[in-house]
Motif scaffolding. Structure first.
Motif, short mmCIF file in Angstrom:
data_model
loop_
_atom_site.label_atom_id
_atom_site.label_comp_id
_atom_site.label_asym_id
_atom_site.label_seq_id
_atom_site.Cartn_x
_atom_site.Cartn_y
_atom_site.Cartn_z
N ASN A 82 0.80 -1.22 0.00
CA ASN A 82 0.00 0.00 0.00
C ASN A 82 0.84 1.28 0.00
OD1 ASN A 82 -2.51 -1.43 0.11
ND2 ASN A 82 -2.13 -1.82 2.29
N LEU A 83 2.12 1.13 -0.27
CA LEU A 83 2.96 2.32 -0.30
C LEU A 83 2.73 3.12 -1.57
CD1 LEU A 83 6.41 0.98 0.97
CD2 LEU A 83 4.68 2.22 2.27
N ALA A 180 3.88 2.83 7.94
CA ALA A 180 2.72 3.60 7.47
C ALA A 180 2.88 5.08 7.81
CB ALA A 180 1.44 3.04 8.07
N SER A 181 3.38 5.36 9.01
CA SER A 181 3.58 6.76 9.42
C SER A 181 4.64 7.44 8.55
CB SER A 181 3.99 6.82 10.89
OG SER A 181 4.26 8.14 11.28
#
Length: 208
Positions: A82-83, A180-181
């Motif tokens: 999902n990057l 994710a952050s």
């Protein structure tokens, strides 16, 4: 004293006791991989009386070498799925001062985008010594505990060590949360997970 391996027009120039070889550079990133390749070639040179070594085989080996968790780019699995396309995800199992210095040397060549670290380490290693050279190259760091490891530093302990060497640090409950952050920050960017072979092992187990 017995051999040297250096960057050259062909990729890598090896000079040993008898061999003088122009070869492609190793497929593994990092200036230190010239030394690693040279050590391997020197071993083969020493065994030359036992069996014949074809330079074409050396070239093929250098071009196809893979070494998981040594400046390995992760392009599949849930962490990278999902990057944003402008975010690169890398993994390295370096965990001591020398490992931190080598990573910092390579990170210094990454000038095209900011570097965000995701870091976890065992209590048997010195986090400050590892992170000190990287602090010059990284924008910030997200710290985690290593899943399933009783000797893991806590995320907050690692964050305190990172702050002590000048890094902007925040503790996270998991690697996924830290990645994710970092990925949510302005892109393009590069994320490097590092600090432990145990941490690298859990990342590879989950991401293939």
């Amino acid at each position: 004293k017995e051999w040297r391996a250096e960057p050259a027009a062909t990729g890598l120039r090896y000079e040993g006791r008898r061999w003088r070889l122009d070869l492609p550079a190793s497929a593994l990133p990092g200036r230190h991989q010239f030394d690693n390749a040279g050590a391997a070639i020197a071993c083969l040179e020493g065994l030359e009386s036992t069996f014949r070594v074809d330079p074409a085989d050396l070239a093929r080996g250098l071009k196809t070498t893979e070494w998981p968790a040594r400046l390995q780019r992760l392009t599949r699995g849930p962490l990278s799925a999902n990057l944003p396309p402008e975010v690169e995800l890398w993994l390295d199992g370096g965990h001591n001062q020398a490992g931190g210095e080598v990573l910092a040397q390579h990170a210094a060549t990454w000038r095209d985008r900011p570097l965000h670290l995701v870091f976890g380490m065992l209590t048997t290693h010195d986090a400050r010594d590892f992170l000190r050279p990287l602090a010059r190259e990284a924008a910030d760091i997200g710290t985690v505990a290593i899943p399933g490891e009783a000797n893991s530093r806590t995320a907050e302990d690692s964050a305190e060590a990172a702050r002590a060497v000048g890094l902007v640090a925040e503790a996270y409950p998991s690697v996924a949360a830290a990645v994710a952050s970092a990925a949510a920050k302005p892109t393009p960017s590069r994320i490097l997970i590092c600090g432990s072979l145990y941490l690298a092992g859990t990342v590879l187990a989950e991401n293939g």
